[in-house]
Design an enzyme around this catalytic site. Structure first.
Site, PDB file in Angstrom:
ATOM      1  N   GLU A 122       0.950  -0.995   0.050  1.00  0.00           N
ATOM      2  CA  GLU A 122      -0.083  -0.013   0.001  1.00  0.00           C
ATOM      3  C   GLU A 122       0.928   1.267  -0.043  1.00  0.00           C
ATOM      4  O   GLU A 122       1.417   1.628   1.126  1.00  0.00           O
ATOM      5  CB  GLU A 122      -1.052  -0.142   1.237  1.00  0.00           C
ATOM      6  CG  GLU A 122      -1.762  -1.205   1.361  1.00  0.00           C
ATOM      7  CD  GLU A 122      -3.059  -1.053   0.292  1.00  0.00           C
ATOM      8  OE1 GLU A 122      -3.136  -0.129  -0.330  1.00  0.00           O
ATOM      9  OE2 GLU A 122      -3.875  -2.322   0.556  1.00  0.00           O
ATOM     10  N   CYS A 125      -2.397   9.287   2.177  1.00  0.00           N
ATOM     11  CA  CYS A 125      -2.144   8.804   0.705  1.00  0.00           C
ATOM     12  C   CYS A 125      -3.050   9.136  -0.323  1.00  0.00           C
ATOM     13  O   CYS A 125      -2.714   9.314  -1.452  1.00  0.00           O
ATOM     14  CB  CYS A 125      -2.012   7.177   0.710  1.00  0.00           C
ATOM     15  SG  CYS A 125      -3.409   6.553   1.589  1.00  0.00           S
TER      16      CYS A 125
HETATM   17  P1  NAD Z   1       8.071   5.023   5.248  1.00  0.00           P
HETATM   18  O1  NAD Z   1       8.003   4.308   3.877  1.00  0.00           O
HETATM   19  O2  NAD Z   1       8.886   6.027   5.423  1.00  0.00           O
HETATM   20  O3  NAD Z   1       7.649   4.102   6.110  1.00  0.00           O
HETATM   21  C1  NAD Z   1       6.823   3.212   6.438  1.00  0.00           C
HETATM   22  C2  NAD Z   1       7.144   1.869   7.268  1.00  0.00           C
HETATM   23  O4  NAD Z   1       8.049   1.254   6.812  1.00  0.00           O
HETATM   24  C3  NAD Z   1       7.690   2.273   8.587  1.00  0.00           C
HETATM   25  O5  NAD Z   1       7.327   1.550   9.730  1.00  0.00           O
HETATM   26  C4  NAD Z   1       9.331   2.207   8.543  1.00  0.00           C
HETATM   27  O6  NAD Z   1      10.085   2.008   9.430  1.00  0.00           O
HETATM   28  C5  NAD Z   1       9.462   1.261   7.416  1.00  0.00           C
HETATM   29  N1  NAD Z   1      10.436   1.021   6.593  1.00  0.00           N
HETATM   30  C6  NAD Z   1      10.871   2.167   5.775  1.00  0.00           C
HETATM   31  N2  NAD Z   1      11.754   1.467   4.767  1.00  0.00           N
HETATM   32  C7  NAD Z   1      12.036   0.330   5.188  1.00  0.00           C
HETATM   33  C8  NAD Z   1      12.675  -0.720   4.492  1.00  0.00           C
HETATM   34  N3  NAD Z   1      13.647  -0.544   3.669  1.00  0.00           N
HETATM   35  N4  NAD Z   1      12.499  -2.081   4.878  1.00  0.00           N
HETATM   36  C9  NAD Z   1      11.616  -2.249   5.682  1.00  0.00           C
HETATM   37  N5  NAD Z   1      10.755  -1.235   6.285  1.00  0.00           N
HETATM   38  C10 NAD Z   1      10.955   0.058   6.372  1.00  0.00           C
HETATM   39  O7  NAD Z   1       6.490   5.776   4.934  1.00  0.00           O
HETATM   40  P2  NAD Z   1       6.032   6.864   6.021  1.00  0.00           P
HETATM   41  O8  NAD Z   1       6.645   7.995   5.957  1.00  0.00           O
HETATM   42  O9  NAD Z   1       5.909   5.942   7.230  1.00  0.00           O
HETATM   43  O10 NAD Z   1       4.360   6.737   5.500  1.00  0.00           O
HETATM   44  C11 NAD Z   1       4.032   7.679   4.666  1.00  0.00           C
HETATM   45  C12 NAD Z   1       3.877   6.880   3.266  1.00  0.00           C
HETATM   46  O11 NAD Z   1       3.034   6.036   3.267  1.00  0.00           O
HETATM   47  C13 NAD Z   1       3.428   8.061   1.992  1.00  0.00           C
HETATM   48  O12 NAD Z   1       4.083   7.731   0.921  1.00  0.00           O
HETATM   49  C14 NAD Z   1       1.889   7.545   2.159  1.00  0.00           C
HETATM   50  O13 NAD Z   1       1.462   7.914   0.891  1.00  0.00           O
HETATM   51  C15 NAD Z   1       1.953   5.900   2.151  1.00  0.00           C
HETATM   52  N6  NAD Z   1       0.589   5.344   2.575  1.00  0.00           N
HETATM   53  C16 NAD Z   1       0.153   4.744   1.817  1.00  0.00           C
HETATM   54  C17 NAD Z   1      -1.034   4.243   2.427  1.00  0.00           C
HETATM   55  C18 NAD Z   1      -2.133   3.441   1.305  1.00  0.00           C
HETATM   56  O14 NAD Z   1      -2.977   2.914   1.679  1.00  0.00           O
HETATM   57  N7  NAD Z   1      -1.833   3.361  -0.113  1.00  0.00           N
HETATM   58  C19 NAD Z   1      -1.764   4.708   3.449  1.00  0.00           C
HETATM   59  C20 NAD Z   1      -0.926   5.535   4.418  1.00  0.00           C
HETATM   60  C21 NAD Z   1       0.212   5.893   3.854  1.00  0.00           C
END
Ligand code: NAD
Length: 511
Positions: free
Chosen positions: A231, A265
């Site tokens: 997602e 998102c």
């Molecule tokens: P992020 O990608 O920075 O982090 C998300 C999660 O992934 C965190 O728990 C982080 O610690 C972990 N993470 C980061 N890099 C990783 C890796 N290489 N391997 C494993 N885990 C890793 O995202 P964020 O800043 O927390 O959230 C915002 C983003 O999420 C935005 O791009 C938003 O659009 C997206 N989002 C999407 C949806 C959806 O349903 N499509 C919903 C909410 C947020």
């Protein structure tokens, strides 16, 4: 650093600490979850739903505490914080009503296997890893967790490093609800902990986060052959047609763009308006944006809450500055508000071009760029030109015409006179297209992401047809079968006769 320090989203005060779990911690959590899962999977779906009832009750009775924690740690407005609880609870209740039917064994009648009985049964994967973001820290952890548990899996949750306390609270609720010891594990930490989880022996992963990290996650999951639901981000568009009710469109677009201060998102980040109404719509949007109250969510009357992270605050300002330098006009907003906390006013811009970062890349903040279009065709073409494909909305009085246009939008959720609302409907599966990800959470589809459909079969008539040694008779049998299934009436009659003769000879005779 071995600890995460959770800070208040506005005051920066320390709210609590959480460990950064190491690869060994994560492996131990996955193993403990696996031990608990076997007995959980042996229960019927109804028994699991009954065991989850206390969790539903706790989500309700602790709604105030959960909403307060979301407000403190993440910074969204109170009404939206309660909305996370509402949505999580609604999904669990939907599964309580619907999961038994969705997951019950399916009887199949494959015509090439008609001599045998066939069932498809929904087997849980085993241990499901859930990696969640900070912007909807409760809902986006609870949604995959609920689906995974209902389907018979154990869960290891890795919450965002910015909202670890909400993650820990979910673990506490699972314990209080009396779920089997070890069934729900929470491993706090940053991206390294997330990587350790993907490599830590899980059987399935649901990742919610940015597209950039989604790519890394998919690559690592690929190495371990862990199936993954992604997602990811969005760059969602609103299309305002010339016949729209401009007041209602401006109000709807404003809400769609500014919920969670734009940190969603599905937030509207591009506004395409048909030329004849562009000026009037812009004026209304500016007027309404100026009336919004921006400030800490502790005041229930504030509309636009805090920007949660420093990194996000910087992205918003960088995209804005780049646009201004390249000729964009700021009609309202444009400057961060004085602290404490990171607050940015709704910022309406015109004179934007398609190649500016704020029209191309995810912003995740309260910027509302308006781009006039010649007609709806140009708006659809621009909407679909984005690498992302999450949600889009069309604003029009002509619902009949609007409905014809919805399916042409290359997004997974398209609506008229509302934006992205389906993300909170328990009954509707949620997920992206293109760079917004793949797979589904929520709805029945979200349950199906948590199971492997295992085929079981046993003989009705103990007549094994395909065995060695091969023979000319068996070749004739297969040829006869082809004509029986796909031939003309006369060919089928003759093929049937040959097949019956073959069967009467115990599958050995001449066809
Ligand atoms: P992020 O990608 O920075 O982090 C998300 C999660 O992934 C965190 O728990 C982080 O610690 C972990 N993470 C980061 N890099 C990783 C890796 N290489 N391997 C494993 N885990 C890793 O995202 P964020 O800043 O927390 O959230 C915002 C983003 O999420 C935005 O791009 C938003 O659009 C997206 N989002 C999407 C949806 C959806 O349903 N499509 C919903 C909410 C947020």
């Amino acid at each position: 650093m071995t600890e995460l320090i959770s800070r208040h989203s506005v005051t920066g005060e320390e709210l609590g600490r959480a460990p950064i779990c190491s690869a060994d911690d994560v492996r131990a959590a996955v193993q403990a979850a696996r031990r608990a899962q076997a007995a959980w999977a042996a229960l019927t779906v109804r028994q699991r739903l009954d065991a989850l009832k206390p969790l539903r009750r706790l989500l309700l009775t602790q709604a105030d505490a959960l909403a307060q924690l979301i407000v403190a740690e993440q910074g969204k407005d109170q009404i939206e914080a309660y909305g996370e609880v509402l949505s999580s609870l609604d999904l669990l209740s939907f599964y309580a009503r619907r999961a038994e039917r969705a997951l019950r064994p399916r009887r199949l009648w494959p015509r090439l296997g008609a001599l045998r009985a066939h069932r498809l049964i929904a087997q849980p994967y085993g241990v499901v890893g859930v990696i969640s973001p900070w912007n909807y820290p409760l809902m986006l952890s609870m949604d995959p967790l609920s689906a995974a548990l209902v389907a018979g899996n154990a869960v290891v949750l890795k919450p965002s490093e910015y909202t670890p306390l909400i993650g820990l609270k979910i673990g506490e609720l699972a314990r209080q609800a009396g779920l089997p010891e070890g069934l729900v594990q929470v491993v706090t930490g940053d991206a390294t902990t997330g990587q350790a989880l993907i490599a830590g022996g899980i059987d399935k992963l649901v990742f919610t986060g940015s597209a950039a990290n989604g790519r890394k996650v998919a690559a690592l999951a690929g190495q371990h052959l862990v199936p993954v639901t992604l997602e990811l981000g969005g760059k969602d568009a609103a299309i305002v047609l010339a016949d729209a009710d401009l007041d209602r469109a401006a109000e709807g677009v404003l809400w769609g763009a500014l919920l969670n201060a734009g940190q969603a998102c599905l937030a509207i980040e591009r506004i395409y308006v048909e030329q004849p109404v562009a000026e009037a719509f812009t004026q209304k949007l500016v007027e309404k944006a100026q009336r919004l109250r921006v400030g800490p969510a502790t005041d229930p009357c504030n509309d636009v809450g805090a920007i949660t992270t420093e990194a996000q605050f910087n992205v918003v300002q960088q995209q804005l500055q780049e646009a201004i330098q390249r000729g964009a006009r700021v009609l309202t907003g444009g400057q961060p508000l004085p602290g404490p906390g990171r607050f940015f006013p709704p910022t309406v811009l015109t004179n934007v071009t398609d190649d500016m970062a704020l029209m191309r890349d995810e912003t995740f903040g309260p910027l509302l760029p308006i781009r006039p279009v010649r007609d709806v065709e140009e708006a659809i073409q621009l909407t679909n030109a984005s690498p992302y494909g999450l949600t889009a909305s069309i604003w029009t009085r002509d619902v009949r015409r609007g409905r014809q246009l919805l399916a042409r939008l290359a997004v997974s959720d398209a609506s008229i006179n509302e934006h992205g609302a389906s993300s909170t409907y328990a009954e509707v599966g949620w997920g992206g297209r293109k760079a917004s990800g793949f797979g589904r959470t929520r709805g029945v589809e979200g349950l199906y992401e948590m199971v492997i459909w295992q085929h079981l079969s046993w003989p009705r008539l103990d007549l094994p047809l395909m065995r060695f040694p091969y023979s000319a008779a068996k070749v004739d049998f297969v040829r006869a079968l082809l004509y029986l299934l796909f031939g003309t009436g006369r060919e089928r009659a003759s093929a049937l006769k040959n097949i019956l003769r073959f069967l009467l000879h115990g599958g050995q005779g001449n066809a």
